[in-house]
Write an enzyme that holds these catalytic residues in place. Sequence first.
Site, PDB file in Angstrom:
ATOM      1  N   LYS A   1       0.843  -1.200   0.000  1.00  0.00           N
ATOM      2  CA  LYS A   1       0.000   0.000   0.000  1.00  0.00           C
ATOM      3  C   LYS A   1       0.877   1.249   0.000  1.00  0.00           C
ATOM      4  O   LYS A   1       1.779   1.374   0.823  1.00  0.00           O
ATOM      5  CB  LYS A   1      -0.903   0.016   1.243  1.00  0.00           C
ATOM      6  CG  LYS A   1      -1.942  -1.097   1.263  1.00  0.00           C
ATOM      7  CD  LYS A   1      -2.746  -1.093   2.554  1.00  0.00           C
ATOM      8  CE  LYS A   1      -3.649   0.114   2.685  1.00  0.00           C
ATOM      9  NZ  LYS A   1      -4.506   0.025   3.911  1.00  0.00           N
TER      10      LYS A   1
HETATM   11  O1  G3P Z   1      -6.703   1.811   5.468  1.00  0.00           O
HETATM   12  C1  G3P Z   1      -7.595   2.887   5.448  1.00  0.00           C
HETATM   13  C2  G3P Z   1      -8.882   2.601   6.104  1.00  0.00           C
HETATM   14  O2  G3P Z   1      -8.633   1.604   7.039  1.00  0.00           O
HETATM   15  C3  G3P Z   1      -9.486   3.797   6.766  1.00  0.00           C
HETATM   16  O3  G3P Z   1     -10.568   3.403   7.532  1.00  0.00           O
HETATM   17  O4  G3P Z   1     -12.167   3.518   9.382  1.00  0.00           O
HETATM   18  O5  G3P Z   1      -9.932   4.616   9.626  1.00  0.00           O
HETATM   19  O6  G3P Z   1     -11.657   5.580   8.110  1.00  0.00           O
HETATM   20  P1  G3P Z   1     -11.101   4.330   8.718  1.00  0.00           P
END
Ligand code: G3P
Length: 224
Positions: free
Chosen positions: A86
Amino acid sequence: MFELYLDSADLERIARFNECLPLAGITTNPSILAAAGIGVNQFLSEASKILGDNARFHVQVVSADIDGMLAEARKLHDLPYDIVVKVPTTETGLAAMKRIKTDNIPFLATAIYSVQQGFLAALCGADYLAPYVNRIDNLGMDGIGVVADLQSLLERQGMTSKILAASFKSTRQALAIMQCGAAAVTLPLDVAERMLSHPAVQPAVDCFGADWRAAFGDKLSHES
Ligand code: G3P
């Protein structure tokens, strides 16, 4: 084939969901691993024991410069797992992606908040694009709309990058993403849990059981 991932480093709960969900693998990010207090090597070793050899793991670089990202991508790629690297979709990240592509290392462009950002990453050869649905919503924009527009742009341009949508706070968001044709989603565990449950299901199943036992006692279906 649609790919379903969990966005987590909680090994115990990953094992639980792996019992009932057809998981393609796991996505992580530096915040998720830091919060779980587990490093990449230990996580991959333990998660691959749970998920088996066919699992795919998306692991993010933490370097902040192009050379560092490329070097980290190479090191991650050398690990004995199916790893997609990533890379954040910043100016630096896009430059790193171009070089990672020439090494034929599979990579995912992460931290995508706009269609144009996703399109540029696709042009750099990203295997996966990760738009952050809920985070876009939280900025007062339309996360599902961004994914739908990016998906139709990819299709219109005949590009092969796959959308692996991330950042969900509701099952409605996740379903909308699946309906717009995205190739993959990664769900946080609370959303995955809610995808599995509906308050009407268990009462319906309980009713079948009660009706059966009233008529046939302890006999199984094939014994009746
Ligand atoms: O890897 C990015 C993703 O996990 C973001 O998720 O829930 O932190 O917005 P969140």
